[in-house]
Enzyme design. Sequence first.
Site, short mmCIF file in Angstrom:
data_model
loop_
_atom_site.label_atom_id
_atom_site.label_comp_id
_atom_site.label_asym_id
_atom_site.label_seq_id
_atom_site.Cartn_x
_atom_site.Cartn_y
_atom_site.Cartn_z
N LYS A 141 76.28 99.16 70.06
CA LYS A 141 75.05 99.85 69.23
C LYS A 141 75.17 101.25 69.50
O LYS A 141 74.60 101.68 70.48
CB LYS A 141 73.90 99.09 69.78
CG LYS A 141 72.40 99.62 69.05
CD LYS A 141 71.17 99.41 69.67
CE LYS A 141 70.82 100.53 70.55
NZ LYS A 141 70.65 101.79 69.68
N CYS A 161 76.51 115.25 79.48
CA CYS A 161 76.19 114.69 81.01
C CYS A 161 76.77 115.38 82.08
O CYS A 161 76.29 115.58 83.15
CB CYS A 161 76.61 112.96 81.08
SG CYS A 161 78.40 112.90 80.57
N GLU A 205 67.35 116.82 84.39
CA GLU A 205 68.19 117.03 83.59
C GLU A 205 67.91 117.55 82.33
O GLU A 205 66.70 116.99 81.58
CB GLU A 205 69.20 115.91 83.28
CG GLU A 205 70.24 116.14 82.15
CD GLU A 205 71.01 114.69 82.09
OE1 GLU A 205 72.34 114.64 81.99
OE2 GLU A 205 70.39 113.62 81.88
N GLU A 219 76.74 104.70 82.63
CA GLU A 219 77.21 106.15 82.67
C GLU A 219 76.12 107.08 82.23
O GLU A 219 75.64 107.22 80.92
CB GLU A 219 78.26 106.39 81.66
CG GLU A 219 78.97 107.99 81.77
CD GLU A 219 80.06 108.07 80.63
OE1 GLU A 219 80.06 109.12 79.85
OE2 GLU A 219 81.09 107.06 80.51
#
Length: 502
Positions: free
Chosen positions: A189, A298, A394, A264
Amino acid sequence: MTDRKQKLLEAMAVVGLGTHPQSLINGELVDGTGSEVQLVDPFTEEVLFTYADAGNALAANACDAARQAQTAWAKGISAAARGQVMQDIGRAVLEKVEPLATIEAIIAGKPIRDCRIEVTKVAEMFAYYAGWADKLHGEVIPVPSGHLNYTLREPLGVVFQITPWNAPIFTAGWQIAPAIATGNGVVIKPSELTPLTTVALVKIAESVGLPVGLVNVLCGLGPTSGQAAIAHSAVRKVVFVGSPETGKRVAVAAAEALKPVVLELGGKSANIVFEDANLEHACLGAQAAIFSGAGQSCVAGSRLLVHKSVHAELVGMLSKGMNNIKLGDPLDDATEVGPISNARQFAHVRDMVMNAKNAGASVLTRSDTKPQGYFVPPTILDGLSNTATAAQTEIFGPVVTAIPFEDEADAIALANATNFGLAGAVWTADVGRAHRMADAVRAGTFWINSYKAIHVSSPFGGSLNSGFGRSSGTDALMEYTSAKSVWLDSAPTPRIAFGYVS
């Protein structure tokens, strides 16, 4: 119809897609049945498509199709034949670099020159794991009982993979290739905001021999389509790439079904520059670490830790250099930084910068007028401590927090003073120091006098809020297989052991 949408539709046709986003189930493009999802061009803010979320029924069909196809893929052909199909997929992807890159550039807002590179890397991923398909050897273990004890590496069955919007086709290849090399079926997905290139990749793969139904693509939302796939009985493992917040929800859903996960997740990586570093090289590395991909990575070097003696000099160099970065249309070959990929992320990045300014940060940014669309110019936040929100959260945009440090011990302490553990780097001429930093900084990937170099052959992953498990290299082969231990009693009169052998 705008020229951009016309280019998009033409590219979609070349790679086997229809005129709007659809799921790919058992080799067929299928419309969803759920709520509406909009795809927006982040450069023009034009709504390109409205499509329906896949929904529970399509999720079930996808899982059933993958389960049926997986048995024949794992047992019906040789491992070498699987590898040959994967080699063919890699070559077929290389023949479609331009349409795939065009779709990615328009939908995700990534500069097309970056998209071309990422598509070629996807081809490389299939070629790399094709070579491993017939090399998954077990071991013979010298147990003390006289038995012949050997191990087999077996595929898990069907795996469910969820990939993000920042690197759609790259992440799809990163996940699909090791999974099918080891004999698994896949339901994937992609982000509902960037689904097209994942569907295109699987269509291309099927056109050169990938069994229909082995890899199925759900175009839709996580709480509906994704949740249904996680709960399906065919799914044996869940792999998620995305934010820590969503990763936690995925992990909980998988745990409720007693299914293992690979996560992850995000990062707040420290890019550390010592006073003996080549500052010009370090500056170029810092630019690549945070501004490439508009910072939507990331592993972005979002915390620039600089020795206090050269902090002002390096920040000045970085500030001057970012004015030369070409912002613009992702379809322009000259563009180096495109827009933020979607409106929600655009608002988040702008809010983070404004909050940092209100917290006392000196905000260094470009003075020119930004292009149309969801653009955030390359930005430096100076004057904040490592405990500031902007240094701990982040941002996922082209925004770096510059922080001075005193000495090696201070640099290590600052680098590790975060809830993340994904990546990091050091710039220094001292070889001993470089290795000490690599050993001391908590990171799954660490660069010395470099940044953002990754390859399919090297393991990738993190710890803490950056997740767990590894998604490349030979480590990924272990993630997608399980070990079976086989015992053969070779004695003339078999001895039936009651419990532990000796």
